[in-house]
Design a protein around this motif. Structure first.
Motif, mmCIF file in Angstrom:
data_model
loop_
_atom_site.group_PDB
_atom_site.id
_atom_site.type_symbol
_atom_site.label_atom_id
_atom_site.label_comp_id
_atom_site.label_asym_id
_atom_site.label_seq_id
_atom_site.Cartn_x
_atom_site.Cartn_y
_atom_site.Cartn_z
ATOM 1 N N GLU A 255 -62.174 19.524 44.861
ATOM 2 C CA GLU A 255 -62.683 18.893 43.647
ATOM 3 C C GLU A 255 -62.059 19.527 42.410
ATOM 4 O OE1 GLU A 255 -64.634 16.271 43.042
ATOM 5 O OE2 GLU A 255 -64.465 15.833 45.172
ATOM 6 N N LYS A 258 -58.573 18.270 42.155
ATOM 7 C CA LYS A 258 -58.561 16.885 41.686
ATOM 8 C C LYS A 258 -58.753 16.821 40.178
ATOM 9 C CE LYS A 258 -60.912 12.452 42.337
ATOM 10 N NZ LYS A 258 -62.020 11.755 43.058
ATOM 11 N N GLU A 259 -59.696 17.627 39.668
ATOM 12 C CA GLU A 259 -59.943 17.667 38.225
ATOM 13 C C GLU A 259 -58.709 18.176 37.485
ATOM 14 O OE1 GLU A 259 -63.371 20.041 37.631
ATOM 15 O OE2 GLU A 259 -64.730 18.641 38.663
ATOM 16 N N TYR A 260 -58.054 19.194 38.053
ATOM 17 C CA TYR A 260 -56.855 19.740 37.420
ATOM 18 C C TYR A 260 -55.759 18.685 37.346
ATOM 19 C CZ TYR A 260 -52.748 22.657 36.647
ATOM 20 O OH TYR A 260 -51.603 23.180 36.140
ATOM 21 N N GLU A 262 -56.077 15.442 37.314
ATOM 22 C CA GLU A 262 -56.448 14.421 36.336
ATOM 23 C C GLU A 262 -56.202 14.897 34.914
ATOM 24 O OE1 GLU A 262 -60.466 13.534 37.310
ATOM 25 O OE2 GLU A 262 -59.944 12.191 38.980
ATOM 26 N N ARG A 263 -56.521 16.171 34.630
ATOM 27 C CA ARG A 263 -56.274 16.714 33.286
ATOM 28 C C ARG A 263 -54.787 16.735 32.968
ATOM 29 N NH1 ARG A 263 -60.094 20.686 34.751
ATOM 30 N NH2 ARG A 263 -58.418 22.203 35.005
#
Length: 298
Positions: A255, A258-260, A262-263
């Protein structure tokens, strides 16, 4: 399907293993997961000779190869970069499985294979390419001088057999005949004291997977099955609980990754917007200039 990470293995309840998902990953992303998945101690930081279903892979009397040789064979067999969130776990696993493989008491069996395949598919869930995931599996097993097709085939046979069972038939395997029943009899015989059984976390996961597929996950069933197989249930409980924690940590790591991603994608898009605007202006000016020149020629 609900993830295994939601299950408390010490008090076994209903669970299932999630299907694979896909995400775009790159080995360059600075996410690091530190694991230590031991086949006898695991922590997470940030025969029946008549049955062809049983494969004997006990080590010979010769000196076992060093761990570095097994790791090198894996790297030579699969040379593409592996995202670090997966690679860190794989490297730990292959070291620990190497140490287990070359123990005097090591003996391959189908329940162990089912457990490893289950663990591998869980750990590699979400890998960018399904083809690459299978290629890594092939390289991993071959590096240990074993047969990846045998692992997959044995796991599939157990997964096909188990749904037709129930709590009673699972525990009462010794009075029945069949390919899988013979495998379980062989395990019970070896675990009963002849020295050719070596317990591992993979075996514990494979055992519970059988119960899950048979819809027989009540703790009393696991206790009876362990007794029938001459396996220490407390060891199985600990192994399954550690596996649950490992998966939970990996879910968190993925997770974060995934966030990284997207950023970083958003940042790239923001950086390219001014460039796109400049390109549009340049194109417009170029078109106007071309039109002027064309009019002069006419």
């Amino acid at each position: 399907m609900a993830p295994v990470a939601s299950l408390s293995f010490c008090g076994v309840t209903q669970s299932s293993f999630p299907s694979s998902s896909r995400s775009l990953l790159s080995d360059s992303y600075p996410i690091r997961v530190r694991t230590s998945f031991s086949l006898h101690s695991v922590s997470f930081r940030a025969s029946n000779s008549s049955s062809r279903f049983v494969v004997h892979c006990m080590s010979t009397g010769s000196d076992p190869p060093p761990v570095s040789e097994t790791k090198l064979k894996f790297l030579n067999a699969y040379k593409r970069p592996i995202p670090s969130v997966y690679n860190t776990v794989l490297q730990e696993l292959i070291v620990q499985q190497h140490l287990m493989k070359y123990k005097r008491t090591y003996h391959y069996d189908a329940v162990f294979a089912l457990g490893f395949v289950t663990v591998y598919d869980q750990l590699m869930d979400g890998y960018p390419s399904e083809d690459d995931r299978e290629a890594i599996f092939q390289a991993y097993i071959k590096a240990l001088n074993e047969d990846p097709q045998q692992y997959r085939a044995d796991a599939q046979k157990l997964e096909t057999w188990a749904p037709a069972q129930n709590a009673n038939s699972l525990v009462d395997f010794s009075s029945k005949t069949g390919e899988v029943e013979d495998v379980l009899k062989d395990i019970a015989e070896r675990a009963g004291g002849n020295g050719s059984f070596s317990y591992s976390r993979f075996f514990a996961v494979g055992l519970f997977r059988l119960l899950e597929l048979a819809n027989a996950t009540d703790p009393t069933v696991l206790e009876k099955l362990c007794a029938a197989l001459n396996i220490n249930k407390k060891s199985v409980d600990r192994g399954l609980d550690v596996y649950r924690n490992l998966l939970s940590k990996l879910v968190q790591a993925k997770e974060l990754l995934k966030e990284y991603i997207e950023r970083e994608k958003k940042k790239r898009e923001e950086r390219t917007e001014p460039q796109k605007a400049n390109e549009a202006v340049k194109n417009c000016l170029a078109e106007n200039l071309y039109q002027k020149v064309a009019n002069q020629i006419i």
